[in-house]
Design a protein around this motif. Structure first.
Motif, short mmCIF file in Angstrom:
data_model
loop_
_atom_site.label_atom_id
_atom_site.label_comp_id
_atom_site.label_asym_id
_atom_site.label_seq_id
_atom_site.Cartn_x
_atom_site.Cartn_y
_atom_site.Cartn_z
N PHE A 174 0.82 -1.21 0.00
CA PHE A 174 0.00 0.00 0.00
C PHE A 174 0.85 1.26 0.00
CE2 PHE A 174 0.67 -1.31 4.35
CZ PHE A 174 0.96 -0.13 5.02
N GLN A 175 0.22 2.37 -0.32
CA GLN A 175 0.86 3.68 -0.21
C GLN A 175 -0.10 4.58 0.57
OE1 GLN A 175 -0.41 5.08 -4.67
NE2 GLN A 175 1.57 5.64 -3.99
N GLY A 176 0.46 5.56 1.26
CA GLY A 176 -0.39 6.38 2.10
C GLY A 176 -0.03 7.85 2.08
N ARG A 177 -0.92 8.61 2.71
CA ARG A 177 -0.70 10.05 2.91
C ARG A 177 -1.33 10.41 4.24
NH1 ARG A 177 -4.00 9.90 -1.66
NH2 ARG A 177 -2.27 10.66 -2.87
N GLY A 191 -1.95 3.48 14.15
CA GLY A 191 -0.76 3.08 14.85
C GLY A 191 0.49 3.72 14.29
N VAL A 192 0.34 4.72 13.45
CA VAL A 192 1.48 5.43 12.88
C VAL A 192 1.86 6.58 13.80
CG1 VAL A 192 2.28 6.73 10.89
CG2 VAL A 192 0.82 4.75 10.57
N HIS A 193 3.12 6.68 14.16
CA HIS A 193 3.57 7.67 15.11
C HIS A 193 4.21 8.90 14.48
CE1 HIS A 193 2.72 4.85 18.29
NE2 HIS A 193 3.38 3.94 17.60
N SER A 194 4.02 9.10 13.20
CA SER A 194 4.63 10.23 12.52
C SER A 194 3.80 10.61 11.31
CB SER A 194 6.05 9.85 12.08
OG SER A 194 6.63 10.87 11.33
N PRO A 195 3.61 11.91 11.02
CA PRO A 195 2.77 12.32 9.90
C PRO A 195 3.54 12.32 8.58
CG PRO A 195 3.50 14.25 11.07
CD PRO A 195 4.07 13.05 11.80
N VAL A 196 4.11 11.19 8.20
CA VAL A 196 4.83 11.10 6.94
C VAL A 196 4.00 10.32 5.93
CG1 VAL A 196 7.12 11.22 7.98
CG2 VAL A 196 6.05 9.00 7.70
N SER A 197 4.44 10.25 4.68
CA SER A 197 3.64 9.60 3.66
C SER A 197 3.72 8.08 3.70
CB SER A 197 4.06 10.09 2.27
OG SER A 197 5.40 9.75 2.04
N HIS A 198 4.60 7.52 4.50
CA HIS A 198 4.71 6.08 4.69
C HIS A 198 4.93 5.82 6.17
CE1 HIS A 198 5.03 5.20 0.44
NE2 HIS A 198 5.93 6.14 0.34
N PRO A 199 4.53 4.65 6.67
CA PRO A 199 4.79 4.35 8.08
C PRO A 199 6.29 4.31 8.34
CG PRO A 199 3.26 2.78 7.12
CD PRO A 199 3.80 3.60 6.00
N PRO A 200 6.75 4.92 9.41
CA PRO A 200 8.17 4.91 9.73
C PRO A 200 8.62 3.56 10.29
CG PRO A 200 6.96 6.08 11.40
CD PRO A 200 5.97 5.71 10.34
#
Length: 115
Positions: A37-40, A55-64
């Protein structure tokens, strides 16, 4: 790196497994029980068929890195569809999108195990 004290989400779009398996992406490394997948960040331009990843801890375009094990939650009635498995060390690499393991394909095993 500090973790965010707030749980964040991404809007993600599931990518075609054939595309993720081509030589420019994961070069055959995506098995049938995997979701590429890809995200925003949530609230940015809408994606077709969004599937929020929680569960993502950072507002980036991919999970860190470090988000392995986080749920991929999909649907109008949110349900876990996958578990974050791996991503590229460079979270911004468009040719190495994040990958989750499908829980749908393992539903019977999960239900038996939880009893």
């Amino acid at each position: 790196r500090e973790l965010s004290p707030t749980l964040r989400e991404l809007e993600v779009t599931v990518l075609d497994a054939r595309m993720c398996n081509n030589s420019r992406f994961w070069h055959g490394g995506i098995a049938p029980a995997m979701i590429c997948f890809q995200g925003r960040p949530r609230g940015s331009a809408p994606a077709k068929g969004p599937c929020p990843l929680v569960g993502v801890h950072s507002p980036v375009s991919h999970p860190p890195q470090g988000d392995s094990g986080g749920p991929l939650v999909c649907g109008k009635r949110p349900a876990v569809a996958g578990v974050m498995s791996f991503s590229s060390p460079d979270a911004t690499d468009p040719f190495k999108p994040p990958v989750a393991t499908s829980t749908v394909k393992h539903k019977k095993w999960i239900q038996r195990t939880l009893r």
